[in-house]
Scaffold this active site. Structure first.
Site, PDB file in Angstrom:
ATOM      1  N   LYS A  66       0.793  -1.223   0.000  1.00 47.53           N
ATOM      2  CA  LYS A  66       0.000   0.000   0.000  1.00 47.53           C
ATOM      3  C   LYS A  66       0.827   1.277   0.000  1.00 47.53           C
ATOM      4  CE  LYS A  66      -3.460  -0.403  -0.604  1.00 47.53           C
ATOM      5  NZ  LYS A  66      -3.956  -0.654  -2.001  1.00 47.53           N
ATOM      6  N   GLY A  68       2.009   2.240  -3.057  1.00 45.61           N
ATOM      7  CA  GLY A  68       1.863   2.696  -4.430  1.00 45.61           C
ATOM      8  C   GLY A  68       2.550   1.831  -5.458  1.00 45.61           C
ATOM      9  N   ASN A  70       1.389  -0.662  -7.273  1.00 41.37           N
ATOM     10  CA  ASN A  70       0.596  -0.852  -8.498  1.00 41.37           C
ATOM     11  C   ASN A  70       0.722   0.356  -9.414  1.00 41.37           C
ATOM     12  OD1 ASN A  70      -1.106  -3.448  -8.392  1.00 41.37           O
ATOM     13  ND2 ASN A  70      -1.374  -2.610  -6.333  1.00 41.37           N
ATOM     14  N   TRP A  71       0.722   1.530  -8.821  1.00 40.00           N
ATOM     15  CA  TRP A  71       0.872   2.773  -9.583  1.00 40.00           C
ATOM     16  C   TRP A  71       2.242   2.829 -10.248  1.00 40.00           C
ATOM     17  CZ3 TRP A  71       2.242   8.053  -7.094  1.00 40.00           C
ATOM     18  CH2 TRP A  71       2.160   9.072  -8.049  1.00 40.00           C
ATOM     19  N   HIS A 130       7.073  -7.058  -2.411  1.00 43.12           N
ATOM     20  CA  HIS A 130       6.900  -6.359  -1.131  1.00 43.12           C
ATOM     21  C   HIS A 130       7.939  -6.820  -0.114  1.00 43.12           C
ATOM     22  CE1 HIS A 130       3.203  -4.696  -2.598  1.00 43.12           C
ATOM     23  NE2 HIS A 130       2.501  -5.802  -2.517  1.00 43.12           N
ATOM     24  N   ARG A 152       6.492   5.461   1.303  1.00 46.25           N
ATOM     25  CA  ARG A 152       5.332   6.344   1.510  1.00 46.25           C
ATOM     26  C   ARG A 152       5.241   6.636   2.998  1.00 46.25           C
ATOM     27  NH1 ARG A 152      -1.006   4.787  -0.038  1.00 46.25           N
ATOM     28  NH2 ARG A 152      -1.822   6.932  -0.014  1.00 46.25           N
ATOM     29  N   SER A 160      -4.346   3.223   4.264  1.00 48.98           N
ATOM     30  CA  SER A 160      -4.615   2.539   3.007  1.00 48.98           C
ATOM     31  C   SER A 160      -4.626   1.025   3.199  1.00 48.98           C
ATOM     32  CB  SER A 160      -3.557   2.933   1.972  1.00 48.98           C
ATOM     33  OG  SER A 160      -3.821   2.328   0.721  1.00 48.98           O
ATOM     34  N   THR A 249      -2.008   9.153 -14.197  1.00 48.64           N
ATOM     35  CA  THR A 249      -2.700   9.857 -13.123  1.00 48.64           C
ATOM     36  C   THR A 249      -3.652   8.884 -12.422  1.00 48.64           C
ATOM     37  OG1 THR A 249      -4.543  10.543 -14.521  1.00 48.64           O
ATOM     38  CG2 THR A 249      -2.617  12.013 -14.413  1.00 48.64           C
TER      39      THR A 249
END
Length: 314
Positions: A66, A68, A70-71, A130, A152, A160, A249
């Site tokens: 969590k 980011g 995937n982004w 991860h 993050r 998240s 985005t």
């Protein structure tokens, strides 16, 4: 994530269906002192991973859950596809091979034999994980694969993660207060956030490793993407960088979430914002997190990169 979107959707839908049938007491298992969700990981795969042979031209994206991944996975694949200028035929060959080999989305996901199948993937392989450094195969460091570490701020990561685990149905159920305690104690999937960041901090001077924060990518994606492209050796024009920025985005990715991630899409792409922790943290929880960050990470390079005073102070 594999370039074959259909393969990824099939994997995620299978995980959601099977994970919901796992009794709460069996949802997590421990491997070398770290908890993992049984729906996507198993001890045999983690053990087999130790003999995995990384390539010098592999790209490893490492990020705690969590933060980011995937982004950033989406961004890196877009950068590579744009730089490589694949034809439709070339792209089809890659996606067909991924489907044939059934390579799961994360290095630690799937069955133990996946690593044998991964040998058949052409270079360059983009590998997402991860895992902390001590759980990665030694070949990743010995062969000097390029590693991009994503971080993050801990408060948004916790919030998240809480919403995510309550939606997927394959983590033990808990309320906010109980989950806050579990997170602070490192009793969550993939272990302690603080240990994760502190362990990767030891590698920040390695020339094959760079770190980037979720927050800085949100603040100035053009600068972040240029830094990533340069580090990975992707040659792109200003226009091409801007094109990838626009495709990456949160709004653009959320609109295509059902196509790229199936039912999992709405779960993965919730808000994508900075500062959501303010809606969840109590005053005492704020003080506890502030104290833990000061104790564990404030004097580290990655801790400084998180800009805790900017993003985590009420």
């Amino acid at each position: 994530m594999p370039k074959n979107g259909k393969l990824a959707v099939e994997f995620l839908n299978k995980v959601l269906a099977e994970g919901a049938r796992i009794p709460p007491e069996d949802m997590m298992f421990s491997y070398k002192g770290v908890l993992f969700p049984a729906a996507v990981c198993n001890p045999g795969t983690l053990q087999a991973l130790e003999s995995f042979e990384a390539r010098t031209d592999d790209i490893i994206l490492a990020g705690y859950p969590k933060t980011g991944t995937n982004w950033l996975d989406h961004i890196i694949n877009n950068l590579e596809n744009t730089a490589a200028k694949y034809t439709e035929e070339e792209m089809k060959k890659i996606t067909d091979l991924e489907k044939e080999l059934e390579v799961a989305m994360r290095l630690e996901f799937g069955d133990p034999d996946k690593f044998k199948r991964m040998k058949k993937l052409p270079s360059r392989r983009i590998i997402i994980t991860h895992l902390s450094p001590h759980l990665l195969p030694t070949s990743v460091f010995k062969n000097k694969a390029k590693i991009l570490v994503l971080i993050r701020n801990p408060k948004d990561t916790l919030v998240s993660y809480f919403h995510f685990k309550n939606k997927v149905g394959f983590f033990p159920p808990s309320g906010w207060d109980d989950y806050f305690t579990s997170f602070m104690d490192g009793k969550v999937g993939w272990g302690s956030y603080f240990d994760y960041v502190a362990e990767w901090d030891k590698y920040t001077d390695d020339e094959n490793i760079i770190a980037i924060s979720y927050e800085e990518l949100k603040e100035n994606p053009n600068v972040g993407l240029k830094e990533i492209a340069q580090f990975l050796g992707f040659s792109l024009s200003e226009e091409e960088i801007q094109s990838v920025v626009e495709k990456s985005t949160f709004t653009a990715m959320k609109e295509k979430a059902s196509e790229t991630h199936g039912t999992f899409g709405d779960i993965l792409f919730r808000k994508g914002s900075v500062g959501d922790w303010k809606s969840m943290f109590s005053e005492s929880q704020n003080k506890e997190m502030d104290g833990r960050f000061e104790e564990c990470l404030s004097r580290t390079k990655l801790g400084a990169k998180i800009k805790y005073d900017v993003y985590c102070k009420a």
